[in-house]
Design an enzyme around this catalytic site. Structure first.
Site, PDB file in Angstrom:
ATOM      1  N   ARG A  71     -68.547 -33.510 -38.257  1.00  0.00           N
ATOM      2  CA  ARG A  71     -68.743 -32.660 -37.087  1.00  0.00           C
ATOM      3  C   ARG A  71     -68.096 -31.306 -37.356  1.00  0.00           C
ATOM      4  NH1 ARG A  71     -65.675 -33.858 -33.570  1.00  0.00           N
ATOM      5  NH2 ARG A  71     -64.658 -35.704 -34.408  1.00  0.00           N
ATOM      6  N   TYR A 199     -76.212 -33.972 -40.080  1.00  0.00           N
ATOM      7  CA  TYR A 199     -75.167 -34.982 -40.205  1.00  0.00           C
ATOM      8  C   TYR A 199     -74.776 -35.600 -38.864  1.00  0.00           C
ATOM      9  CZ  TYR A 199     -71.022 -37.544 -40.819  1.00  0.00           C
ATOM     10  OH  TYR A 199     -70.143 -38.584 -40.783  1.00  0.00           O
ATOM     11  N   HIS A 228     -64.302 -41.594 -24.898  1.00  0.00           N
ATOM     12  CA  HIS A 228     -64.347 -41.889 -26.337  1.00  0.00           C
ATOM     13  C   HIS A 228     -63.543 -43.167 -26.580  1.00  0.00           C
ATOM     14  CE1 HIS A 228     -63.606 -40.187 -30.690  1.00  0.00           C
ATOM     15  NE2 HIS A 228     -64.622 -41.012 -30.661  1.00  0.00           N
ATOM     16  N   SER A 250     -61.077 -39.604 -33.428  1.00  0.00           N
ATOM     17  CA  SER A 250     -61.990 -39.938 -34.512  1.00  0.00           C
ATOM     18  C   SER A 250     -61.215 -40.423 -35.743  1.00  0.00           C
ATOM     19  CB  SER A 250     -62.809 -38.707 -34.884  1.00  0.00           C
ATOM     20  OG  SER A 250     -63.515 -38.259 -33.749  1.00  0.00           O
ATOM     21  N   CYS A 252     -59.383 -43.013 -36.115  1.00  0.00           N
ATOM     22  CA  CYS A 252     -58.034 -43.509 -35.827  1.00  0.00           C
ATOM     23  C   CYS A 252     -58.028 -44.974 -35.413  1.00  0.00           C
ATOM     24  CB  CYS A 252     -57.362 -42.649 -34.769  1.00  0.00           C
ATOM     25  SG  CYS A 252     -56.935 -41.014 -35.388  1.00  0.00           S
ATOM     26  N   ASP A 279     -67.114 -47.063 -29.873  1.00  0.00           N
ATOM     27  CA  ASP A 279     -66.913 -45.604 -29.876  1.00  0.00           C
ATOM     28  C   ASP A 279     -66.979 -44.954 -28.496  1.00  0.00           C
ATOM     29  OD1 ASP A 279     -66.412 -43.349 -31.688  1.00  0.00           O
ATOM     30  OD2 ASP A 279     -68.385 -42.619 -31.097  1.00  0.00           O
TER      31      ASP A 279
HETATM   32  P1  GTP Z   1     -64.719 -42.742 -35.372  1.00  0.00           P
HETATM   33  O1  GTP Z   1     -65.926 -43.522 -35.723  1.00  0.00           O
HETATM   34  O2  GTP Z   1     -64.593 -41.472 -36.175  1.00  0.00           O
HETATM   35  O3  GTP Z   1     -64.605 -42.456 -33.929  1.00  0.00           O
HETATM   36  O4  GTP Z   1     -63.427 -43.577 -35.906  1.00  0.00           O
HETATM   37  P2  GTP Z   1     -62.703 -44.906 -35.382  1.00  0.00           P
HETATM   38  O5  GTP Z   1     -61.719 -44.544 -34.319  1.00  0.00           O
HETATM   39  O6  GTP Z   1     -63.682 -45.963 -35.058  1.00  0.00           O
HETATM   40  O7  GTP Z   1     -61.822 -45.318 -36.666  1.00  0.00           O
HETATM   41  P3  GTP Z   1     -61.979 -46.566 -37.666  1.00  0.00           P
HETATM   42  O8  GTP Z   1     -61.751 -47.883 -36.982  1.00  0.00           O
HETATM   43  O9  GTP Z   1     -63.234 -46.418 -38.415  1.00  0.00           O
HETATM   44  O10 GTP Z   1     -60.732 -46.318 -38.646  1.00  0.00           O
HETATM   45  C1  GTP Z   1     -60.593 -45.142 -39.385  1.00  0.00           C
HETATM   46  C2  GTP Z   1     -59.603 -45.319 -40.495  1.00  0.00           C
HETATM   47  O11 GTP Z   1     -58.351 -45.798 -40.003  1.00  0.00           O
HETATM   48  C3  GTP Z   1     -60.065 -46.328 -41.534  1.00  0.00           C
HETATM   49  O12 GTP Z   1     -59.823 -45.801 -42.810  1.00  0.00           O
HETATM   50  C4  GTP Z   1     -59.203 -47.539 -41.290  1.00  0.00           C
HETATM   51  O13 GTP Z   1     -58.981 -48.266 -42.452  1.00  0.00           O
HETATM   52  C5  GTP Z   1     -57.926 -46.955 -40.695  1.00  0.00           C
HETATM   53  N1  GTP Z   1     -57.303 -47.915 -39.737  1.00  0.00           N
HETATM   54  C6  GTP Z   1     -57.896 -48.520 -38.686  1.00  0.00           C
HETATM   55  N2  GTP Z   1     -57.038 -49.363 -38.047  1.00  0.00           N
HETATM   56  C7  GTP Z   1     -55.861 -49.254 -38.684  1.00  0.00           C
HETATM   57  C8  GTP Z   1     -54.570 -49.870 -38.502  1.00  0.00           C
HETATM   58  O14 GTP Z   1     -54.342 -50.678 -37.599  1.00  0.00           O
HETATM   59  N3  GTP Z   1     -53.583 -49.502 -39.381  1.00  0.00           N
HETATM   60  C9  GTP Z   1     -53.803 -48.604 -40.386  1.00  0.00           C
HETATM   61  N4  GTP Z   1     -52.783 -48.310 -41.189  1.00  0.00           N
HETATM   62  N5  GTP Z   1     -55.004 -48.024 -40.601  1.00  0.00           N
HETATM   63  C10 GTP Z   1     -56.013 -48.335 -39.770  1.00  0.00           C
HETATM   64  C1  SPV Z   2     -66.330 -39.307 -34.419  1.00  0.00           C
HETATM   65  O1  SPV Z   2     -66.141 -38.311 -35.141  1.00  0.00           O
HETATM   66  O2  SPV Z   2     -65.580 -39.590 -33.456  1.00  0.00           O
HETATM   67  C2  SPV Z   2     -67.445 -40.225 -34.721  1.00  0.00           C
HETATM   68  C3  SPV Z   2     -68.404 -39.834 -35.748  1.00  0.00           C
HETATM   69  O3  SPV Z   2     -67.565 -41.255 -34.089  1.00  0.00           O
HETATM   70  S1  SPV Z   2     -69.556 -38.662 -35.178  1.00  0.00           S
HETATM   71  O4  SPV Z   2     -70.734 -39.376 -34.702  1.00  0.00           O
HETATM   72  O5  SPV Z   2     -69.922 -37.822 -36.332  1.00  0.00           O
HETATM   73  O6  SPV Z   2     -69.005 -37.890 -34.108  1.00  0.00           O
HETATM   74 MN    MN Z   3     -65.884 -41.476 -32.540  1.00  0.00          MN
END
Ligand code: GTP
Ligand code: SPV
Ligand code: MN
Length: 602
Positions: A71, A199, A228, A250, A252, A279
């Site tokens: 983004r 993207y 979110h 994002s 996290c 999400d």
């Molecule tokens: P968006 O799709 O961008 O909104 O991201 P999200 O909030 O769904 O994050 P996601 O669960 O994909 O995690 C993103 C990154 O954080 C990954 O590389 C994970 O491995 C890492 N991660 C997730 N949960 C944990 C946790 O409990 N501990 C640690 N150390 N890392 C974590």
């Molecule tokens: C985020 O960035 O929080 C996502 C991926 O979930 S995107 O759809 O690119 O915003």
């Molecule tokens: Mn997201």
């Protein structure tokens, strides 16, 4: 042939075609036959690479341009008539100027191309939550992703009838020129325009653009919330089910928490976690005076790096069929995909996300530029693939929330978990969130910034009014969810994570849900209620901390500690953000919470 008699839809499609001048217009009906045809076409043009159909049936790889991988917050605009309505943390453009600029950029840009018309629904068609969008695009990649991420087809137009309103989305790839890239939102006209990107969050207009930016504005005017947030359900050994929603910025940890597999100690007792969403949550007040949530999406656009059998088995399983991978690496030995963290051993024969051969011997963990997969590479997977998808996934009324959890990446200060004193204090905790930036958006990563409710990039109106809306919602719900804050990302002095995270986050979830029922105590601290270390179940925890010994209760105590001095500084920081950035529209209730925090930390 058009799929509807709705004049507004026809007019929108006609106007879009007049502007972009495509050679042909194709309406997407969501049928398997049409999708197959488009996939074949995309493979032929090189837009998609067909993967090993035995190991990954119906799976494809797509590579974006190297300048178009995330983004772009500084090119994302809220175009309201009055500048102050977009507020201090959004980029604003005058709507008239924005339409003109977009018109200039997109004029004639679909010449010789096909314009696809995608009718889609955010939410189960026919539910009170559902809202219809129509996206026109010149990208097959967008069409195919939208067919996974949303509910696509004629039924969406049928539900509009002859006169129904919808969210207009116009997307033109143009030249993927980063200097002319604009993601524009017109909340006052229910319109989104996206040019010069191809993207994810910039172009799958149902997702962040509609379901968060436009929807948050609608929620403010109509009395509901677009957040979110992931949504998950926990089943207790006695069969009772409770639901929580969690807002993390994002990349996290939302997808990971939403699909977590509890430690064996819990599964043996009969605990189960099921995923409703990873999400986005749309939230309304139910007849019973509780908050009810649905996930408006139909698939997962998840972060690939770090996903493996152990960290997130369910996400990995979700990608085994019908999935589109974006910017991951290609393993040429067996035409499957790879990314950092998928396997311990580095594969020998790999094409990186830019399409070049990759040398595993040059890989340096600390240098992102040596990665085979882009740090923000993603998978687009159908939700129904997920082994732990909730039976309530398609529920028209949603699920009732017992708890709302905020969280972010904080190396220090913020404890593993704490509970707010009440709804308004919980809103304060959300408004005061800071988190380190990640690869999900273009720009520097690892920089601590304010990201209230994980909505900094997604609130479609003034952030102060958004806080006020949260306070107002609290007044409308007789039985509001309890509000918590978590931090899985505390680091020791050498930068190692101090908490195991992932499946072990179940241990924190259990404490949270027990608190909702008043079944466990807590220590009252300057920032809210913090668990006593003995109250978090560490049975069977198998985690070695960096010092080389197993994680124990003393390590837990360390990440539950509240350092008054650090929190006094944090309070000052929050005050600076309120006064210096958000300024005038912050509700009185939040100022009071800030005063209390300052007083408590003296
Ligand atoms: P968006 O799709 O961008 O909104 O991201 P999200 O909030 O769904 O994050 P996601 O669960 O994909 O995690 C993103 C990154 O954080 C990954 O590389 C994970 O491995 C890492 N991660 C997730 N949960 C944990 C946790 O409990 N501990 C640690 N150390 N890392 C974590
Ligand atoms: C985020 O960035 O929080 C996502 C991926 O979930 S995107 O759809 O690119 O915003
Ligand atoms: Mn997201």
């Amino acid at each position: 042939m058009s799929l509807t008699e709705n004049k507004k839809v026809l007019e929108f499609v006609e106007q879009s075609a007049e502007l972009a001048q495509p050679e042909e217009i194709v309406w997407i009906d969501g049928s398997k036959a049409q999708i197959e045809k488009l996939k074949a076409q995309a493979v032929k043009s090189g837009e998609l690479i067909k993967l090993n159909q035995k190991l990954l049936p119906d799976c494809y790889l797509h590579r974006t341009k190297v300048n178009d991988v995330a983004r772009v917050e500084d090119r994302t605009f809220i175009c309201t008539k009055k500048r102050e309505d977009a507020g201090p943390v959004n980029y604003w453009m005058d709507p008239k100027q924005a339409y003109e600029l977009a018109g200039e950029i997109a004029r004639g840009r679909m010449k010789g191309k096909t314009m696809y018309v995608i009718p889609y629904s955010m939410g189960v068609v026919g539910s009170d939550f559902a809202k219809i969008g129509v996206e026109v695009t010149d990208s097959i990649y967008v069409v195919l992703n939208m067919c996974i991420m949303t509910r696509v087809g004629k039924m969406c137009l049928d539900s509009l009838g002859k006169n129904g309103d919808f969210i207009k989305g116009f997307h033109a790839s143009c030249d993927i020129d980063a200097e002319k890239r604009y993601i524009m939102h017109f909340p006052e006209d229910n319109t989104i325009i996206s040019v010069n990107s191809a993207y994810g969050g910039n172009v799958l207009l149902g997702k962040k653009c509609f379901a968060l930016r436009i929807a948050s504005y609608l929620g403010k005017t109509e009395g509901w919330m677009a957040e979110h947030m992931l949504i998950l359900g926990v089943t207790f050994p006695d069969g009772e089910k409770k639901y929580v929603a969690a807002a993390f910025p994002s990349a996290c940890g939302k997808t990971n928490l939403a699909m977590l597999i509890p430690p064996e100690h819990y599964t043996k007792k009969g605990f189960k976690v099921e995923c409703v969403g990873d999400d986005i949550a749309w939230i309304r007040v139910g007849e019973d005076g509780r908050l009810w949530a649905v996930n408006p999406e139909n698939g997962f656009f998840g972060v690939a790096p770090g996903t493996n059998e152990h960290s997130n088995f369910n996400a990995l399983a979700s990608t085994k069929q019908g999935t589109i991978f974006t910017n991951v690496a290609l393993n040429t030995d067996d035409k499957t995909v790879w990314w950092e963290g998928l396997t311990k051993e580095l594969p020998r024969h790999v094409i990186d996300w830019t399409g070049k051969p990759w040398d595993p011997d040059k890989f340096d963990k600390k240098d992102k530029s040596t990665c085979a997969a882009h740090p923000n590479s993603r998978f687009t997977a159908p939700a129904q693939n997920c082994p732990c998808v909730s039976p309530e996934f398609n529920s028209k009324k949603g699920v009732p929330l017992s708890a709302i959890i905020f969280g972010g990446r904080r190396a220090s200060t913020t404890p593993l978990v704490y509970q707010s004193r009440d709804w308004n204090h919980g809103v304060f905790v959300g408004s005061a969130m800071s988190s380190e930036t990640t690869a999900a958006a273009a720009g520097a990563t690892g920089v601590l910034r304010h990201d209230p409710m994980a909505m900094k990039p997604f609130a479609g109106y003034h952030m102060g009014d958004y806080f006020a809306h949260w306070i107002e919602m609290g007044k409308k719900v007789k039985n509001p969810p309890k509000i918590f804050n978590v931090n899985w990302f505390r680091q020791d002095k050498d930068g190692n994570f101090m908490w195991p995270g992932f499946g072990d986050n179940m241990r924190v979830l259990e404490w949270i849900l027990k608190r909702c029922d008043g079944k466990v105590g807590a220590d009252e601290t300057p920032i809210g209620f913090v668990p006593r270390a003995e109250d978090i179940d560490l049975t069977g925890l198998d985690y070695e901390i960096s010092a080389g010994r197993p994680f124990g209760v003393e390590d837990l105590r360390e990440i539950l500690k509240i350092d008054k001095k650090l929190w006094a500084k944090e309070a000052e920081e929050i005050e600076g953000y309120y006064k210096g950035t958000i300024k005038d529209r912050i509700p009185e209730e939040l100022w009071e919470c800030l005063e209390t925090l300052k007083k408590n930390c003296r």
